[in-house]
Design a protein around this motif. Structure first.
Motif, PDB file in Angstrom:
ATOM      1  N   GLU A  19       0.805  -1.229   0.000  1.00  0.00           N
ATOM      2  CA  GLU A  19       0.000   0.000   0.000  1.00  0.00           C
ATOM      3  C   GLU A  19       0.837   1.278   0.000  1.00  0.00           C
ATOM      4  O   GLU A  19       0.586   2.168  -0.811  1.00  0.00           O
ATOM      5  CB  GLU A  19      -0.946   0.023   1.201  1.00  0.00           C
ATOM      6  CG  GLU A  19      -2.121  -0.889   1.077  1.00  0.00           C
ATOM      7  CD  GLU A  19      -3.051  -0.766   2.264  1.00  0.00           C
ATOM      8  OE1 GLU A  19      -3.334   0.367   2.715  1.00  0.00           O
ATOM      9  OE2 GLU A  19      -3.499  -1.811   2.760  1.00  0.00           O
ATOM     10  N   PRO A  20       1.825   1.402   0.897  1.00  0.00           N
ATOM     11  CA  PRO A  20       2.543   2.684   0.950  1.00  0.00           C
ATOM     12  C   PRO A  20       3.316   3.018  -0.323  1.00  0.00           C
ATOM     13  O   PRO A  20       3.528   4.185  -0.643  1.00  0.00           O
ATOM     14  CB  PRO A  20       3.517   2.519   2.110  1.00  0.00           C
ATOM     15  CG  PRO A  20       3.062   1.348   2.887  1.00  0.00           C
ATOM     16  CD  PRO A  20       2.274   0.489   1.949  1.00  0.00           C
ATOM     17  N   ASN A  21       3.737   1.996  -1.058  1.00  0.00           N
ATOM     18  CA  ASN A  21       4.560   2.230  -2.242  1.00  0.00           C
ATOM     19  C   ASN A  21       3.849   1.927  -3.549  1.00  0.00           C
ATOM     20  O   ASN A  21       4.476   1.962  -4.609  1.00  0.00           O
ATOM     21  CB  ASN A  21       5.840   1.398  -2.148  1.00  0.00           C
ATOM     22  CG  ASN A  21       6.685   1.827  -0.980  1.00  0.00           C
ATOM     23  OD1 ASN A  21       7.084   2.984  -0.887  1.00  0.00           O
ATOM     24  ND2 ASN A  21       6.918   0.920  -0.049  1.00  0.00           N
ATOM     25  N   PHE A  22       2.560   1.614  -3.493  1.00  0.00           N
ATOM     26  CA  PHE A  22       1.846   1.325  -4.719  1.00  0.00           C
ATOM     27  C   PHE A  22       1.647   2.632  -5.482  1.00  0.00           C
ATOM     28  O   PHE A  22       1.258   3.638  -4.894  1.00  0.00           O
ATOM     29  CB  PHE A  22       0.507   0.633  -4.436  1.00  0.00           C
ATOM     30  CG  PHE A  22      -0.066  -0.025  -5.647  1.00  0.00           C
ATOM     31  CD1 PHE A  22       0.527  -1.151  -6.192  1.00  0.00           C
ATOM     32  CD2 PHE A  22      -1.185   0.495  -6.274  1.00  0.00           C
ATOM     33  CE1 PHE A  22       0.012  -1.760  -7.321  1.00  0.00           C
ATOM     34  CE2 PHE A  22      -1.711  -0.097  -7.411  1.00  0.00           C
ATOM     35  CZ  PHE A  22      -1.110  -1.228  -7.936  1.00  0.00           C
ATOM     36  N   PRO A  23       1.903   2.648  -6.794  1.00  0.00           N
ATOM     37  CA  PRO A  23       1.929   3.913  -7.539  1.00  0.00           C
ATOM     38  C   PRO A  23       0.566   4.547  -7.829  1.00  0.00           C
ATOM     39  O   PRO A  23       0.512   5.675  -8.297  1.00  0.00           O
ATOM     40  CB  PRO A  23       2.629   3.534  -8.849  1.00  0.00           C
ATOM     41  CG  PRO A  23       2.373   2.078  -9.012  1.00  0.00           C
ATOM     42  CD  PRO A  23       2.326   1.517  -7.611  1.00  0.00           C
ATOM     43  N   GLU A  24      -0.514   3.848  -7.552  1.00  0.00           N
ATOM     44  CA  GLU A  24      -1.846   4.381  -7.844  1.00  0.00           C
ATOM     45  C   GLU A  24      -2.689   4.388  -6.575  1.00  0.00           C
ATOM     46  O   GLU A  24      -2.455   3.586  -5.674  1.00  0.00           O
ATOM     47  CB  GLU A  24      -2.525   3.507  -8.905  1.00  0.00           C
ATOM     48  CG  GLU A  24      -1.769   3.443 -10.217  1.00  0.00           C
ATOM     49  CD  GLU A  24      -2.307   2.356 -11.136  1.00  0.00           C
ATOM     50  OE1 GLU A  24      -3.451   1.897 -10.939  1.00  0.00           O
ATOM     51  OE2 GLU A  24      -1.568   1.963 -12.049  1.00  0.00           O
ATOM     52  N   PRO A  25      -3.683   5.259  -6.493  1.00  0.00           N
ATOM     53  CA  PRO A  25      -4.585   5.250  -5.334  1.00  0.00           C
ATOM     54  C   PRO A  25      -5.351   3.930  -5.256  1.00  0.00           C
ATOM     55  O   PRO A  25      -5.689   3.347  -6.287  1.00  0.00           O
ATOM     56  CB  PRO A  25      -5.545   6.407  -5.595  1.00  0.00           C
ATOM     57  CG  PRO A  25      -4.968   7.185  -6.720  1.00  0.00           C
ATOM     58  CD  PRO A  25      -4.021   6.301  -7.451  1.00  0.00           C
ATOM     59  N   LEU A  26      -5.627   3.478  -4.048  1.00  0.00           N
ATOM     60  CA  LEU A  26      -6.336   2.214  -3.854  1.00  0.00           C
ATOM     61  C   LEU A  26      -7.685   2.460  -3.186  1.00  0.00           C
ATOM     62  O   LEU A  26      -7.798   3.273  -2.275  1.00  0.00           O
ATOM     63  CB  LEU A  26      -5.517   1.270  -2.967  1.00  0.00           C
ATOM     64  CG  LEU A  26      -4.185   0.809  -3.529  1.00  0.00           C
ATOM     65  CD1 LEU A  26      -3.370   0.110  -2.459  1.00  0.00           C
ATOM     66  CD2 LEU A  26      -4.402  -0.111  -4.718  1.00  0.00           C
ATOM     67  N   GLU A  27      -8.691   1.735  -3.651  1.00  0.00           N
ATOM     68  CA  GLU A  27      -9.982   1.716  -2.987  1.00  0.00           C
ATOM     69  C   GLU A  27      -9.867   0.792  -1.770  1.00  0.00           C
ATOM     70  O   GLU A  27      -8.981  -0.066  -1.725  1.00  0.00           O
ATOM     71  CB  GLU A  27     -11.064   1.186  -3.942  1.00  0.00           C
ATOM     72  CG  GLU A  27     -11.234   1.991  -5.207  1.00  0.00           C
ATOM     73  CD  GLU A  27     -11.856   3.359  -4.958  1.00  0.00           C
ATOM     74  OE1 GLU A  27     -12.623   3.508  -3.990  1.00  0.00           O
ATOM     75  OE2 GLU A  27     -11.571   4.277  -5.752  1.00  0.00           O
ATOM     76  N   GLU A  28     -10.774   0.911  -0.822  1.00  0.00           N
ATOM     77  CA  GLU A  28     -10.732   0.056   0.368  1.00  0.00           C
ATOM     78  C   GLU A  28     -10.767  -1.423   0.003  1.00  0.00           C
ATOM     79  O   GLU A  28     -10.116  -2.241   0.636  1.00  0.00           O
ATOM     80  CB  GLU A  28     -11.875   0.398   1.328  1.00  0.00           C
ATOM     81  CG  GLU A  28     -11.700   1.717   2.046  1.00  0.00           C
ATOM     82  CD  GLU A  28     -10.446   1.767   2.917  1.00  0.00           C
ATOM     83  OE1 GLU A  28     -10.204   0.824   3.696  1.00  0.00           O
ATOM     84  OE2 GLU A  28      -9.696   2.764   2.803  1.00  0.00           O
ATOM     85  N   TRP A  29     -11.517  -1.801  -1.032  1.00  0.00           N
ATOM     86  CA  TRP A  29     -11.655  -3.200  -1.431  1.00  0.00           C
ATOM     87  C   TRP A  29     -10.421  -3.747  -2.142  1.00  0.00           C
ATOM     88  O   TRP A  29     -10.367  -4.931  -2.474  1.00  0.00           O
ATOM     89  CB  TRP A  29     -12.898  -3.398  -2.288  1.00  0.00           C
ATOM     90  CG  TRP A  29     -12.999  -2.494  -3.486  1.00  0.00           C
ATOM     91  CD1 TRP A  29     -13.595  -1.271  -3.536  1.00  0.00           C
ATOM     92  CD2 TRP A  29     -12.470  -2.743  -4.792  1.00  0.00           C
ATOM     93  NE1 TRP A  29     -13.471  -0.738  -4.798  1.00  0.00           N
ATOM     94  CE2 TRP A  29     -12.795  -1.626  -5.592  1.00  0.00           C
ATOM     95  CE3 TRP A  29     -11.764  -3.795  -5.368  1.00  0.00           C
ATOM     96  CZ2 TRP A  29     -12.424  -1.538  -6.926  1.00  0.00           C
ATOM     97  CZ3 TRP A  29     -11.403  -3.699  -6.699  1.00  0.00           C
ATOM     98  CH2 TRP A  29     -11.733  -2.582  -7.456  1.00  0.00           C
TER      99      TRP A  29
END
Length: 165
Positions: free
Chosen positions: A137-147
């Protein structure tokens, strides 16, 4: 993996582990062994810590690229894709408890699929089984939805964060 006796059987259940490969490393303890108590309780190793014996491509008969063993871990080379991005055990289990350790590369996105059905009409395992989401999560290049976040049952059930206190 531990079979649970006395539980209702699930039909067409494939062993525990179709694994999406996008930058994925599934790593078990350095010494991938079971205690005598675990053996007596019915636990079985799915990975011997050294080879990929007992594993194959989803809907395949052998294991092809990109899978290999590095430092006692199952690792996938490359970017993962639907043609070679899934690995399953040769064994099937009906009622089980699955325990594993894992690592991800920086920005990695992967998952552990379970209860998958392996049949030619299903080109990929995620159409038949849920996925435990593994993502940096902290290094993923795109925004993430809760799911889409770490620990969710991908696009099905959100993580109950109250249990993490």
């Amino acid at each position: 993996m531990n079979d649970l006796p006395g539980k209702k059987s699930v039909t067409s259940l494939l062993a525990s582990c179709a694994i999406l490969s996008t930058f994925f490393v599934s790593c078990l303890q350095e010494h991938n062994t079971l205690t005598s108590h675990e053996i007596a309780d019915g636990w079985k190793l799915l990975f011997d810590g050294k080879t990929l014996n007992g594993w194959k491509d989803y809907n395949g008969t052998t294991l092809t690229e990109p899978w290999h063993v590095v430092d006692g871990c199952i690792q996938a080379k490359g970017d993962g894709n639907d043609e070679s991005g899934y690995i399953v055990t040769n064994r099937q289990f009906e009622n089980f408890v699955l325990s594993w350790d894992w690592k991800l590369s920086k920005g990695g996105n992967s998952g552990m699929l379970y209860h998958v059905v392996e049949r030619p009409q299903f080109a990929v395992p995620y159409v038949t089984g849920p996925e435990y989401q593994l993502i940096d999560e902290p290094n993923f290049p795109e925004p993430l939805e809760e799911w889409q976040k770490l620990g969710v049952d991908y696009a099905m059930h959100l993580l109950d964060k109250s249990l993490m206190k």
